[in-house]
Scaffold this active site. Structure first.
Site, PDB file in Angstrom:
ATOM      1  N   TYR A 132       0.858  -1.183   0.000  1.00 50.27           N
ATOM      2  CA  TYR A 132       0.000   0.000   0.000  1.00 50.27           C
ATOM      3  C   TYR A 132       0.892   1.230   0.000  1.00 50.27           C
ATOM      4  O   TYR A 132       1.786   1.356   0.847  1.00 50.27           O
ATOM      5  CB  TYR A 132      -0.910   0.000   1.238  1.00 50.27           C
ATOM      6  CG  TYR A 132      -1.828   1.200   1.327  1.00 50.27           C
ATOM      7  CD1 TYR A 132      -2.906   1.347   0.462  1.00 50.27           C
ATOM      8  CD2 TYR A 132      -1.615   2.198   2.272  1.00 50.27           C
ATOM      9  CE1 TYR A 132      -3.749   2.453   0.540  1.00 50.27           C
ATOM     10  CE2 TYR A 132      -2.458   3.305   2.367  1.00 50.27           C
ATOM     11  CZ  TYR A 132      -3.520   3.416   1.496  1.00 50.27           C
ATOM     12  OH  TYR A 132      -4.354   4.514   1.566  1.00 50.27           O
TER      13      TYR A 132
ATOM     14  N   ASP B 210       9.235   2.154  -0.060  1.00 50.84           N
ATOM     15  CA  ASP B 210       8.212   2.809   0.742  1.00 50.84           C
ATOM     16  C   ASP B 210       8.424   2.356   2.183  1.00 50.84           C
ATOM     17  O   ASP B 210       8.017   1.262   2.578  1.00 50.84           O
ATOM     18  CB  ASP B 210       6.830   2.410   0.220  1.00 50.84           C
ATOM     19  CG  ASP B 210       5.709   2.992   1.078  1.00 50.84           C
ATOM     20  OD1 ASP B 210       6.010   3.563   2.145  1.00 50.84           O
ATOM     21  OD2 ASP B 210       4.535   2.858   0.684  1.00 50.84           O
TER      22      ASP B 210
ATOM     23  N   LYS C 185       4.482   8.387   8.889  1.00 50.82           N
ATOM     24  CA  LYS C 185       3.985   7.790  10.139  1.00 50.82           C
ATOM     25  C   LYS C 185       4.815   8.149  11.371  1.00 50.82           C
ATOM     26  O   LYS C 185       4.664   9.221  11.926  1.00 50.82           O
ATOM     27  CB  LYS C 185       3.854   6.277   9.977  1.00 50.82           C
ATOM     28  CG  LYS C 185       2.861   5.909   8.861  1.00 50.82           C
ATOM     29  CD  LYS C 185       2.010   4.713   9.170  1.00 50.82           C
ATOM     30  CE  LYS C 185       1.182   4.306   7.975  1.00 50.82           C
ATOM     31  NZ  LYS C 185      -0.197   4.055   8.193  1.00 50.82           N
TER      32      LYS C 185
HETATM   33  C1  LIG Z   1       3.516   1.559   3.532  1.00 50.86           C
HETATM   34  C2  LIG Z   1       2.605   2.744   3.439  1.00 50.86           C
HETATM   35  N1  LIG Z   1       2.854   3.682   2.520  1.00 50.86           N
HETATM   36  C3  LIG Z   1       2.092   4.775   2.405  1.00 50.86           C
HETATM   37  C4  LIG Z   1       1.012   4.969   3.227  1.00 50.86           C
HETATM   38  C5  LIG Z   1       0.159   6.208   3.080  1.00 50.86           C
HETATM   39  O1  LIG Z   1       0.396   7.042   4.170  1.00 50.86           O
HETATM   40  P1  LIG Z   1      -0.707   8.130   4.617  1.00 50.86           P
HETATM   41  O2  LIG Z   1      -1.862   7.375   5.177  1.00 50.86           O
HETATM   42  O3  LIG Z   1       0.025   8.974   5.628  1.00 50.86           O
HETATM   43  O4  LIG Z   1      -1.070   8.902   3.406  1.00 50.86           O
HETATM   44  C6  LIG Z   1       0.715   4.018   4.199  1.00 50.86           C
HETATM   45  C7  LIG Z   1      -0.459   4.182   5.099  1.00 50.86           C
HETATM   46  O5  LIG Z   1      -0.915   3.292   5.747  1.00 50.86           O
HETATM   47  C8  LIG Z   1       1.530   2.859   4.312  1.00 50.86           C
HETATM   48  O6  LIG Z   1       1.274   1.892   5.199  1.00 50.86           O
END
Ligand SMILES: Cc1ncc(COP(=O)(O)O)c(C=O)c1O
Length: 443
Positions: A154, A248, A276
Site C-alpha cells: 500500500y 516505501d 507515520k
Molecule cells: C507503507 C505505506 N505507505 C504509504 C502509506 C500512506 O500514508 P498516509 O496514510 O500517511 O497517506 C501508508 C499508510 O498506511 C503505508 O502503510
C-alpha cells in the site's frame, strides 16, 4: 472467504452504535478513512475520545490496550510529554510560515544522517504525498512512464497507487473507480517476493519502466518479511534495466531502527518514502534520494511538487522531539524489540494452546498473525484466503476484554515504548481465552 465477507455476528460487537450512526449523517461513511468503518469486522470500532501511553479510551470512557496505534505512527506511546510540550512550544512561535525554517533544515540533516540514501529530502504531510511525489520524480528522472508495484503493498491513495493495493483498500472491488484506464495502464502490479515475474515484466517492458516501488517489509497484507533473495534481486533487476528503486518505508522508517528496513536488509534504494512514526503522531512525511535524482524537482528542475503545510514548524518540532527521545536511549530499539518478542512469543503460545497453527510473524515492534494455517505468506493472494469471519469474532471478543486490535487482519499490531510487560501479558491472557473459545466453537 475474503475481506468483503461480513461476519455472521453472534458476537458482542458487529452492531452499529448510535454515535457512529450520527457520524454517518455528517461524515461520508462515518469515517475520514475507510478502514475505520470496520467493514472487515462487520461494524465500526468504538468511537474514540482520547489516548495516553499504551491506552486508548472510547466515548464511554472504556479503556483498551492499544495495538492499532493509529496504523503505525505511535512509537513512544500516545500523548508523550516530550512530543506534546515540543508541539505546544512550536505553536506559540507560529504554526506555519510559508518559508524554509531553521528547524526544517536541521530535521532534513537528521533524516539524511539516519538514512544516508536520502541525500536530499522533501517534506510533505502524508505518506500518500511522499509516494506519489517519489513516483513522479522517478518518471521525470528516467524519462519513462511505467511503474511496477506489488499486490498487497500500500503506497497511499493516489490514482496510480491504489488499485490492487493492500490494507483495507481491497475491501471494495470498486477501489478502481475514478481511476482512468490511462493511469492504470501505466502501472504493472506483480506478486510480491516473486523475482521470476519481475524478471519477465522487465524483459517485456524494461525500457518503459521508470521505477519499481515496494514496501521492503510489507505491513499491509498482514506482516510480510521479504525472502532472502527478493530485495537484492529487485535491486539488481532495476539497475540492470535502468529503472529506479523506491522503498516505501512509511511504516518501517524509524520503527525498525534509525536506518529503516534498508539498513536492516542492506539494500540501498534510489528513493525512499517515510512518514507515520517520523512525526510522533503529527502529520509529517518525506521522500528523498540521491542528489542527482532529487535535482529534477523545481526549482532546480522541472517537476513541480509542493505543499502549504509541508515542513511546517509544528510537525517538524514533533519530529525533532521524537528523534531526541529515541537518541536519548541507546537501548531504545532493543527494548522495543524485546516487547515485540514478548507479544509474538505470547501469541505463539496462546495459539498453540488453542490448537491453532497460524504462523506468527514479527519484526521488532511489528507483530502479526492471520487466521490461516501454513507457513508465513508472502503474497496477497494467500493473505486474502485468511478466515475473515473468525478474525471478526476474535476482534470483538478481544475488544470486549480491553484489547484494541486493527479492524482488519490485513493490518498489523504495533507495540510502542509505552507498552509494559504487564500490558503484553494481559493481552496474551486475553488471546489465550478468546482463541481457545474460537477453537472450541469451530466446526
Ligand atoms: C507503507 C505505506 N505507505 C504509504 C502509506 C500512506 O500514508 P498516509 O496514510 O500517511 O497517506 C501508508 C499508510 O498506511 C503505508 O502503510
Amino acid at each position: 472467504m475474503n475481506q468483503t465477507t461480513f461476519p455472521e455476528t453472534s458476537t458482542p460487537g458487529g452492531v452499529e452504535s448510535p454515535l457512529f450512526a450520527r457520524a454517518r449523517r455528517s461524515i461520508a461513511g462515518g469515517v475520514s478513512s475507510p478502514v475505520r468503518a470496520g467493514a472487515a469486522v462487520g461494524a465500526a470500532p468504538p468511537v474514540v475520545a482520547r489516548a495516553r501511553g499504551s491506552r486508548i479510551f472510547d466515548v464511554d470512557d472504556r479503556e483498551y490496550i492499544d495495538y492499532l496505534c493509529a496504523y503505525g505512527p505511535v512509537l513512544l506511546g500516545h500523548a508523550d510529554e516530550r512530543i506534546t510540550s515540543a508541539v505546544e512550544r512550536a505553536c506559540k512561535d507560529g504554526a506555519v510560515f510559508g518559508g524554509t525554517n531553521l528547524e526544517e533544515i536541521r530535521l532534513a540533516e537528521r533524516v539524511r544522517d539516519a538514512m544516508p540514501s536520502m541525500e536530499r529530502v522533501r517534506f510533505v504531510s502524508t505518506g500518500t504525498e511522499a509516494c506519489a511525489s517519489a513516483v513522479r520524480v522517478a518518471r521525470a528522472f528516467a524519462g519513462r512512464s511505467k511503474i511496477i508495484r506489488f499486490a498487497g503493498n500500500y503506497h497511499g491513495h493516489s490514482d496510480a497507487m491504489i488499485f490492487e493495493a493492500g490494507a483495507a483498500s481491497n475491501s471494495r472491488a470498486e477501489s478502481r473507480s475514478g481511476i482512468t484506464q490511462g493511469v492504470a495502464g501505466d502501472v504493472l502490479v506483480l506478486p510480491y517476493d516473486d523475482l521470476n515475474s519481475l524478471a519477465e515484466a522487465f524483459a517485456r517492458e524494461g525500457d518503459r519502466v521508470a521505477a519499481v516501488i515496494l514496501e521492503p517489509v510489507v505491513g499491509n497484507m498482514g506482516l510480510v518479511l521479504p525472502g532472502d533473495a527478493f530485495l537484492p534481486g529487485v535491486r539488481s533487476l532495476a539497475t540492470r534495466h535502468g529503472a529506479l528503486l523506491i522503498f516505501d518505508e512509511v511504516i518501517t522508517g524509524f520503527r525498525l531502527g534509525f536506518g529503516g528496513a534498508q539498513d536492516v536488509y542492506g539494500v540501498t534504494p534510489d528513493l525512499t518514502c517515510i512518514g507515520k512514526v517520523l512525526g510522533g503522531g503529527l502529520p509529517i512525511a518525506a521522500f528523498g534520494g540521491t542528489a542527482e535524482v532529487m535535482a529534477v524537482l523545481a526549482p532546480d528542475g522541472q517537476v513541480f511538487q509542493g505543499g502549504t503545510f509541508s515542513g511546517n514548524p509544528v510537525c517538524v518540532a514533533a519530529a525533532h522531539a521524537l528523534l531526541d527521545a529515541i537518541e536519548s536511549d541507546p537501548f531504545f530499539y532493543s527494548r522495543l524489540s524485546a516487547k515485540g518478542d514478548r507479544l509474538a512469543q505470547g501469541a505463539r503460545s496462546a495459539l498453540a494452546e488453542a490448537g491453532l497453527n497460524f504462523p506468527v510473524v514479527q519484526l521488532g515492534s511489528i507483530v502479526d498473525f492471520m487466521f490461516r494455517d501454513g507457513p508465513p505468506h508472502r503474497t496477497f493472494e494467500v493473505a486474502k484466503r485468511a478466515d475473515a469471519q473468525r478474525y471478526a469474532r476474535y476482534y470483538w471478543e478481544m475488544l470486549e476484554r480491553g484489547i484494541f486490535l486493527p479492524p482488519s487482519q490485513m493490518e498489523v499490531m504495533f507495540v510502542t515504548a509505552a507498552h509494559s510487560d504487564e500490558d503484553i501479558d494481559k493481552t496474551v491472557e486475553a488471546m489465550r481465552f478468546v482463541l481457545c473459545g474460537l477453537a472450541e466453537g469451530a466446526d
